[in-house]
Design a protein around this motif. Structure first.
Motif, PDB file in Angstrom:
ATOM      1  N   ARG A  22      59.944  80.833   5.515  1.00  0.00           N
ATOM      2  CA  ARG A  22      59.918  80.289   6.882  1.00  0.00           C
ATOM      3  C   ARG A  22      60.491  81.295   7.888  1.00  0.00           C
ATOM      4  NH1 ARG A  22      57.069  76.531   9.568  1.00  0.00           N
ATOM      5  NH2 ARG A  22      58.293  75.608  11.203  1.00  0.00           N
ATOM      6  N   THR A  25      57.662  83.929   8.406  1.00  0.00           N
ATOM      7  CA  THR A  25      56.378  83.450   8.915  1.00  0.00           C
ATOM      8  C   THR A  25      56.525  82.391   9.990  1.00  0.00           C
ATOM      9  OG1 THR A  25      56.208  81.764   7.218  1.00  0.00           O
ATOM     10  CG2 THR A  25      55.246  83.923   6.716  1.00  0.00           C
ATOM     11  N   ARG A  32      62.691  80.399  13.338  1.00  0.00           N
ATOM     12  CA  ARG A  32      63.321  81.452  12.537  1.00  0.00           C
ATOM     13  C   ARG A  32      64.833  81.343  12.563  1.00  0.00           C
ATOM     14  NH1 ARG A  32      59.164  86.276  14.154  1.00  0.00           N
ATOM     15  NH2 ARG A  32      57.490  85.430  12.890  1.00  0.00           N
TER      16      ARG A  32
END
Length: 85
Positions: A22, A25, A32
């Motif tokens: 995660r 991407t 993020r």
């Protein structure tokens, strides 16, 4: 008894790997940041598990300092993303 705590630590490591996916991407910066904060929280949990498994208080001290630095870091990133810095 150690194997149970080590098993939990391995499961937490697997969760860190999912959070890393995660983190790399994530569609947006806040996603993020949340992934990075989750990784830090899981790292602290792993340190606590290792402290219990090996019966070493030193790991708890390191976990406390790491959690404090992680909190401050997340706070700075949140302020930066919010435009206050």
């Amino acid at each position: 008894m150690i194997t149970i705590w080590m098993l939990v630590a391995v499961i937490l490591c697997a969760l860190i790997l999912l959070a890393l996916v995660r983190l790399f991407t994530g569609p947006s910066a806040p996603d993020r940041v949340v992934a990075f904060d989750s990784i830090n929280t899981l790292t602290v949990a792993i340190m606590i598990m290792l402290a219990i498994a090996f019966e070493e208080v030193f790991f708890v001290d390191v976990a406390i300092v790491y959690a404090l630095l992680s909190f401050v870091g997340t706070l700075f990133v949140a302020k930066y993303l919010g435009g206050e810095l």
